[in-house]
Design a protein around this motif. Structure first.
Motif, short mmCIF file in Angstrom:
data_model
loop_
_atom_site.label_atom_id
_atom_site.label_comp_id
_atom_site.label_asym_id
_atom_site.label_seq_id
_atom_site.Cartn_x
_atom_site.Cartn_y
_atom_site.Cartn_z
N ARG A 146 6.20 16.33 -0.04
CA ARG A 146 5.53 15.02 -0.23
C ARG A 146 6.47 13.94 -0.71
NH1 ARG A 146 0.21 16.68 -3.61
NH2 ARG A 146 -0.15 18.82 -2.73
N GLN A 147 6.08 12.91 -0.10
CA GLN A 147 6.85 11.48 -0.26
C GLN A 147 5.72 10.39 -0.38
OE1 GLN A 147 9.17 11.14 3.64
NE2 GLN A 147 10.46 12.66 3.00
N TRP A 148 6.47 9.31 -1.34
CA TRP A 148 5.45 8.06 -1.28
C TRP A 148 6.25 7.05 -0.47
CZ3 TRP A 148 0.98 7.11 -3.22
CH2 TRP A 148 0.59 8.07 -4.37
N ARG A 149 5.44 6.49 0.48
CA ARG A 149 6.11 5.63 1.45
C ARG A 149 5.10 4.11 1.23
NH1 ARG A 149 6.80 9.01 7.18
NH2 ARG A 149 8.39 10.56 5.90
N GLY A 150 5.93 3.12 1.22
CA GLY A 150 5.15 1.81 1.02
C GLY A 150 5.01 1.22 2.26
N SER A 180 9.32 0.70 2.24
CA SER A 180 9.88 1.45 1.18
C SER A 180 9.58 2.82 1.33
CB SER A 180 9.43 0.89 -0.27
OG SER A 180 7.86 1.25 -0.34
N GLY A 181 10.37 3.84 0.77
CA GLY A 181 10.20 5.18 0.74
C GLY A 181 11.01 5.75 2.00
N PRO A 182 11.14 6.96 2.24
CA PRO A 182 11.77 7.89 3.03
C PRO A 182 10.92 7.49 4.63
CG PRO A 182 11.37 9.27 1.37
CD PRO A 182 10.61 7.97 1.11
N VAL A 235 0.88 -1.20 -0.03
CA VAL A 235 0.28 -0.06 -0.11
C VAL A 235 1.05 1.47 0.16
CG1 VAL A 235 -2.03 1.35 1.07
CG2 VAL A 235 -1.57 -1.14 1.12
N ARG A 236 0.73 2.17 -1.19
CA ARG A 236 1.51 3.18 -1.25
C ARG A 236 0.85 4.35 -0.77
NH1 ARG A 236 2.68 4.40 -6.22
NH2 ARG A 236 4.70 5.59 -5.85
#
Length: 400
Positions: A241-245, A257-259, A221-222
């Protein structure tokens, strides 16, 4: 063939019959007797055929046409059997399954927006406490105060069971900065909505906002998270903005995943202004002129695309020639005087020595003027400043 040869042949049949009967071992149960009889007859016939072949073709032909009937009688099984019958092989089920053993179907947890809005759901606890409902609450399609608003949803197999689940972005509306969370839902055997768990939520320490979500093929889920929530003068476009998984780990979601953190927000400006007094002295033509030194400093961590300086001097105090070359948009007859400046790098300072003039015979109505600086983004929207107190100072107007 002589009569003696015929008798010898019959004796051979009898001897082989006795030999065959002695070798027969029946399994015991009456249900297999017919099988034993068939096997014995075939064995006896094969043996007799071999023996007849030894006597030559003429003897065989004679016995078949003119000899007495020596066919063996019924074969009775051996009365004592010790071996157990071999059990029938167990059939191996096919991969697709059979009608006798139906395949278990996992409930499909896909809910449309209309379906999710139409049933009560249970949400994980909100950070805001009892002001946001959680137990068997209805999601709403609008930003209704004190209700849980459904902002976005997506679908995917998040737990690896082969069925699709629903993931929703929900906000508890409290003013302009209500808390937000992404929640996963499934369907139970009765078809009702069940809550799998919370994927991510907003916090005081960041992220303060959730912008979007997306479920990818492997069940991750991103979520697009933002460091600063919009509202109170803060535009959403200024948030980092950042995409995190996130993945389901059996009992909770964990980031995969992601920052994991945000750096300083470059749009969170911190500019300051200082000024000296404006001393007006009489010129040769009878007017009064003076120079004021204004300093603008960028104390923030990132550059500021534009800086606007406003000087609230009385309308009779006009911008003179010198010192205004770096300014754009200056109108002498407009109050306050506005000086539009370009980019100011982080940590940099800009000094302006601005000349003013008051025409002969005019007396000032005040001896103070506001001097204010505002940071702007590339689209010339005013940025929030972390320390508004040093954005405004006063200039003293005196006669020299």
């Amino acid at each position: 063939m002589s009569e003696q040869e015929t008798l010898d042949l019959a004796e051979e049949f009898a001897r082989y019959r006795r030999t065959a009967l002695a070798e027969v071992e029946a399994p015991g149960p009456a249900a297999v007797r017919r099988t034993v009889r068939g096997r014995s007859r075939r064995r006896l016939a094969a043996t007799a055929t071999t023996a007849l072949a030894l006597f030559g073709g003429s003897a065989l032909g004679y016995a078949a046409m003119s000899g007495p009937d020596h066919r063996p009688g019924p074969v009775e099984p051996t009365p004592s059997v010790s071996a157990s019958p071999t059990p029938p092989p167990t059939p191996t089920p096919s991969a697709a399954g059979t009608s006798s053993s139906p395949t278990t179907t996992v409930p499909d947890g896909r809910f449309s927006r209309a379906q999710l809005l139409g049933v009560p759901v249970t949400l994980p606890a909100w950070r805001a406490g009892p002001g946001c409902p959680t137990s068997q609450t209805r999601l709403t399609a609008d930003a209704r105060e004190g209700a849980n608003s459904l902002l976005a949803l997506d679908h995917g197999d998040i737990d690896g069971d082969g069925a699709v689940e629903t993931v929703a972005l929900v906000q508890c509306v409290l003013g302009t900065r209500g808390p937000m969370q992404v929640v996963a839902f499934d369907r139970d055997k009765e078809g009702k909505v069940t809550t799998v768990g919370r994927v991510v939520t907003t916090t005081i320490d960041k992220p303060e906002w959730l912008f979007a979500l997306d479920v990818v093929g492997d069940g991750t889920v991103r979520v697009q998270v933002g460091d600063i929530a919009p509202g109170g003068g803060w535009n959403a476009k200024w948030s980092q903005r950042q995409w995190r998984g996130y993945r389901w780990k059996g009992d909770a979601f964990s980031q995969v995943s992601g920052p994991t953190s945000f750096g300083p927000n470059p749009n969170l400006a911190d500019v300051a202004v200082t000024t000296g007094d404006l001393v007006l002295r009489t010129a040769d033509d009878g007017s009064r002129t003076g120079t004021a030194t204004v300093r603008i400093r960028n104390r923030g961590t990132g550059p500021v695309a534009h800086v606007v300086l406003r000087l609230g001097v009385p309308a009779v105090v006009r911008a003179d020639v010198d010192g205004w070359g770096t300014c754009a948009g200056v109108h002498e007859s407009v109050e306050p005087i506005t000086c539009r400046l370009g980019q100011l790098a982080a940590g940099a300072e800009m000094r302006l020595d601005l000349d003013f003039r008051v025409l002969e015979g005019i007396t000032l109505s005040t001896n103070k003027a506001d001097v204010e600086v505002e940071p702007m983004d590339s689209e010339r929207d005013v940025l929030p400043d972390v320390n508004r107190a040093d954005n405004l100072v006063q200039m003293r107007l005196t006669y020299g």
